[in-house]
Design a protein around this motif. Structure first.
Motif, PDB file in Angstrom:
ATOM      1  N   ASN A  50       0.888  -1.163   0.000  1.00 46.38           N
ATOM      2  CA  ASN A  50       0.000   0.000   0.000  1.00 46.38           C
ATOM      3  C   ASN A  50       0.931   1.219   0.000  1.00 46.38           C
ATOM      4  O   ASN A  50       1.747   1.379   0.916  1.00 46.38           O
ATOM      5  N   THR A  52       0.651   4.287   0.627  1.00 46.26           N
ATOM      6  CA  THR A  52       0.577   5.164   1.808  1.00 46.26           C
ATOM      7  C   THR A  52       1.346   4.548   2.975  1.00 46.26           C
ATOM      8  O   THR A  52       2.146   5.215   3.645  1.00 46.26           O
ATOM      9  N   THR A  53       1.096   3.262   3.221  1.00 43.40           N
ATOM     10  CA  THR A  53       1.756   2.570   4.328  1.00 43.40           C
ATOM     11  C   THR A  53       3.263   2.516   4.096  1.00 43.40           C
ATOM     12  O   THR A  53       4.057   2.752   5.006  1.00 43.40           O
ATOM     13  N   LEU A 613       1.686   4.269  11.064  1.00 42.98           N
ATOM     14  CA  LEU A 613       0.355   3.708  10.810  1.00 42.98           C
ATOM     15  C   LEU A 613       0.334   2.220  11.138  1.00 42.98           C
ATOM     16  O   LEU A 613      -0.718   1.635  11.366  1.00 42.98           O
TER      17      LEU A 613
HETATM   18  C1  LIG Z   1      -3.685   2.086   2.345  1.00 41.54           C
HETATM   19  O1  LIG Z   1      -3.386   2.448   3.679  1.00 41.54           O
HETATM   20  C2  LIG Z   1      -4.075   3.596   4.116  1.00 41.54           C
HETATM   21  C3  LIG Z   1      -3.485   3.963   5.462  1.00 41.54           C
HETATM   22  O2  LIG Z   1      -3.400   2.861   6.324  1.00 41.54           O
HETATM   23  C4  LIG Z   1      -5.555   3.306   4.154  1.00 41.54           C
HETATM   24  O3  LIG Z   1      -6.257   4.435   4.597  1.00 41.54           O
HETATM   25  C5  LIG Z   1      -6.019   2.911   2.766  1.00 41.54           C
HETATM   26  O4  LIG Z   1      -7.360   2.515   2.794  1.00 41.54           O
HETATM   27  C6  LIG Z   1      -5.166   1.768   2.225  1.00 41.54           C
HETATM   28  N1  LIG Z   1      -5.494   1.548   0.833  1.00 41.54           N
HETATM   29  C7  LIG Z   1      -5.896   0.371   0.380  1.00 41.54           C
HETATM   30  C8  LIG Z   1      -6.179   0.291  -1.080  1.00 41.54           C
HETATM   31  O5  LIG Z   1      -6.012  -0.598   1.098  1.00 41.54           O
END
Ligand SMILES: *[C@@H]1O[C@H](CO)[C@@H](O)[C@H](O)[C@H]1NC(C)=O
Ligand SMILES: *[C@@H]1O[C@H](CO)[C@@H](O)[C@H](O)[C@H]1NC(C)=O
Ligand SMILES: *[C@@H]1O[C@H](CO)[C@@H](O)[C@H](O)[C@H]1NC(C)=O
Ligand SMILES: *[C@@H]1O[C@H](CO)[C@@H](O)[C@H](O)[C@H]1NC(C)=O
Length: 670
Positions: A50, A52-53, A613
């Motif tokens: 992910n 963001t992570t 996170l």
């Molecule tokens: C990726 O991680 C973020 C933060 O933890 C989260 O908000 C988001 O839903 C995630 N995206 C997916 C596609 O799982």
């Protein structure tokens, strides 16, 4: 046996409960106690990266390392560790940021191993989503044994079956049935067998491959020794450590192929035995990928720091939380007492050392400190599994009265066994040195090492904010109230002790540190005796080399200043053994630094790490000790050679009393 049936299904990757076409490999491992490593791996590998992570993890780790004293030194350590320590971790973090991975698990392995290449047990990255979610075991721990003719070889540990049959009573039949041909059901007969090959190659090939990725200790010999079984004294009792061949924190190996010669046999036999993964004690039950992530992979209370001024609950905790191998310490003790301890991505073992191998009832002691005398009465033994206990004051008293008990019972020579001692209270290390060696220039007022902290731009801002009044209750590590000038005089209140920074160029990189800091432990809150308790030339400090942090502070000062004899047991006889590693000076972690940042109102500064996170830990070396022989350079990468590499035999391995007796005869003559 329901669990067996389900694991067989998992191993052939049949999506039992997943929706058609949408197989979730985590369903097959959810709710299970034992699974095949391949099934767990399939679950882990089904979690995608992910973006963001990923960028959050890398940003937190990168910005936290600005508080770590050592990363520029570790780009190329001086001799004798130049071959061992040569990691540019910031360059690797940037590489990982740009690299694509098939799964988050693949990225985790790369990140975790990159940080481990610092070979610094204080500076470790752990993600509880993967590390030790399950522990992956073989029932065949290994030992390095020397026979009557002086020949050294790798063996299956003699006690292997007695440990495995008790600890893995619910799984042993799987291994018994997995053995081929005449060996089927004969696991017990493999105990003590000589290991001729692992996966078709000389056993040391596997030992050295593991040493390349194991991290935690600078010296090759110390990392080799972690492959093998050992014992440890914990607060709860005598425990058995399986070693990194027989216990792994990630499910990366499905089987081992061993070529062995059983005891009293001339036959050479080769067999495969499967690794099996058992759910970790701290893992929250899950049923599928979504619940695995929700319950085990996202930040929890304690992952991130708090504003110590806004929060009435105590802000201090053990750096690294449950990955710190020490007993629970109360937050009040932590606030008063600086800590130095190593982190491990596997929790401390609670596997019981077989009762026949445990020392008899001690003469004195509690918890991690146990006192014995050996036959003849001349040799006293302090078995010291940690420098941390729940109460600092009780621990001080236990050590003093225990040593006095040994002395009054007639002991004139002392063995201190620090096997697998990962550190704890810094001032207990100073106290133990002081009471054994007596008052002298090397123990009063400084019984440890002078230190320095890193003075990066954010650390400088934190101290500036504290000077301006941001920490009225003196909760913070960077508060000058905690530290002293090099001469041992406490800093006056509200001094900006990071100004001016000491600028250095290390391996071509500009870096800044604090002024030299003196000791903060003395005067102790308890009176130390006026005389040495033991002649330090008759003190032997004994371990498998895996003595770190506060244990290193104690061992180094005893060796280099007091002439104690340093003995490492069980190491490869061709490899120089170091009596300790991961010296540091004080350890800490991201969460603690985050509390400093939040309390001083600096969280929105671009240099400040964001909150994790994920369910992650990043450890750091927060202060670095100066050397004893080369006083201007860190002690961390100076040599700590053992005087003796003491061979283990089938009779002394993992048998502390037999081992102490053999060492006492060899070192003291009785
Ligand atoms: C990726 O991680 C973020 C933060 O933890 C989260 O908000 C988001 O839903 C995630 N995206 C997916 C596609 O799982
Ligand atoms: C090996 O042989 C010796 C001598 O006969 C015997 O004492 C010992 O019990 C045997 N060990 C095993 C594991 O068979
Ligand atoms: C210790 O050093 C500090 C800073 O140099 C100095 O102000 C102080 O007077 C010294 N204390 C003693 C007892 O020498
Ligand atoms: C140390 O380095 C900083 C930043 O590189 C610089 O601003 C400062 O003047 C230097 N200090 C000394 C004492 O040289």
């Amino acid at each position: 046996m329901v669990s067996k049936v389900l694991t067989v299904l998992a191993a052939i990757a049949v999506p039992v409960f997943g929706a058609p076409g949408q197989a979730d490999p985590c369903v097959a491992v959810g709710g299970q106690k034992w699974v095949a490593p391949s099934a767990l791996r399939a679950c882990f590998q089904s979690i995608p990266v992910n973006a963001t992570t990923k960028s959050n993890i890398l940003e937190v780790v990168t910005k936290t390392l600005a508080f770590d004293t050592s990363i520029n030194y570790q780009i190329r350590a001086p001799e004798p560790f130049t071959q061992d320590v040569h990691e540019n971790v910031l360059a690797d973090l940037a590489r990982i940021g740009a690299q694509r991975y098939a799964s988050e698990f693949d990225m985790h392995i790369d990140l975790s191993r990159s940080v481990k290449r610092l070979m610094d047990g204080h500076c470790v990255y752990i993600n509880a989503c993967y590390d030790s979610l399950f522990l992956t075991f073989l029932p065949l721990p290994l030992s390095v044994l020397t026979d009557a003719r002086g020949q050294q070889a790798v063996h299956i540990s003699p006690e292997a079956f007695s440990v495995a049959s008790v600890e893995f009573a619910d799984e042993i039949s799987v291994w018994q049935n997995a053995l081929p041909g005449a060996l089927k059901g004969q696991l017990a007969s493999l105990s003590a067998a000589k290991v001729i090959a692992i996966n078709g190659a000389d056993p040391w090939v596997a030992v050295n491959a593991n040493a390349q990725i194991a991290g935690s200790f600078q010296a090759l010999g110390t990392r080799q020794n972690g492959f093998f079984s050992s014992y440890a004294r914990t607060d709860a009792g005598w425990v058995y450590s399986m070693g990194q061949f027989a216990q792994q924190s990630l499910p990366l190996n499905d089987q081992a192929i061993l070529t062995v010669q059983r005891v009293n046999s001339t036959r050479i036999e080769t067999f495969a035995i499967p690794y099996r993964s058992r759910i970790g004690a701290a893992t929250v039950a899950f049923t599928d990928k979504a619940s695995l992530i929700q319950k085990n992979c996202v930040a929890t209370a304690g992952t991130n720091g708090v504003n110590a001024n806004a929060n009435d609950q105590p802000s201090s905790k053990v750096p690294g939380g449950r990955f710190a191998p020490i007993p629970l310490i109360s937050p009040m003790q932590l606030k008063k007492q600086p800590i130095s301890l190593s982190l491990n991505d596997a929790p401390q073992s609670d596997i019981v050392l077989p009762p026949v191998l445990q020392p008899p009832a001690p003469l004195a002691g509690t918890g991690v400190a146990q006192f014995y005398t050996l036959a003849g009465g001349k040799t006293g033994v302090l078995a010291l599994g940690s420098f941390a206990e729940a109460s600092f004051d009780v621990f001080e008293t236990t050590l003093l009265t225990g040593l006095q008990t040994l002395k009054s019972s007639g002991a004139t020579q002392l063995i201190v066994d620090v096997t697998n001692n990962g550190g704890g209270f810094i001032c207990i290390a100073h106290w133990l040195h002081r009471i054994i060696a007596g008052p002298k220039s090397t123990t009063v007022p400084q019984a440890g090492l002078d230190t320095k902290a890193r003075a990066g731009p954010l650390a400088q801002l934190i101290v500036q904010k504290i000077v301006e009044g941001a920490d009225p209750n003196q909760n913070l590590l960077y508060n000058s109230a905690n530290w002293a000038f090099a001469n041992g005089t406490k800093f006056p209140p509200n001094i900006d002790w990071l100004q001016p920074p000491v600028n250095l160029t290390i391996n071509g990189h500009q870096d800044s540190f604090s002024q030299r800091l003196g000791q903060e432990c003395q005067p102790f809150d308890m009176t130390a005796p006026d005389e040495p308790l033991f002649d330090t030339s008759k003190v032997a400090i004994v371990s498998n080399g895996r003595c770190a942090s506060s244990c290193s502070l104690f061992s180094i000062t005893m060796a280099k200043e007091e002439g104690a004899k340093m003995i490492v047991f069980g190491g490869n006889k061709a490899v120089q053994q170091e009596y300790c590693g991961t010296v540091g000076g004080q350890s800490s972690d991201f969460s603690t630094m985050d509390t400093e940042v939040k309390t001083t109102g600096l969280k929105s500064n671009p240099l400040a790490p964001p909150d994790f996170l994920t369910n992650s830990v990043q450890g750091i070396t927060w202060r670095l000790g100066f050397g004893i022989q080369n006083t201007q350079q860190p002690e961390e990468w100076q040599d700590h050679p053992a005087d003796i590499n003491f061979p283990l035999t089938a009779d002394t391995v993992n048998n502390p009393l037999a081992l102490w007796t053999a060492i006492s005869k060899s070192v003291f003559g009785a």
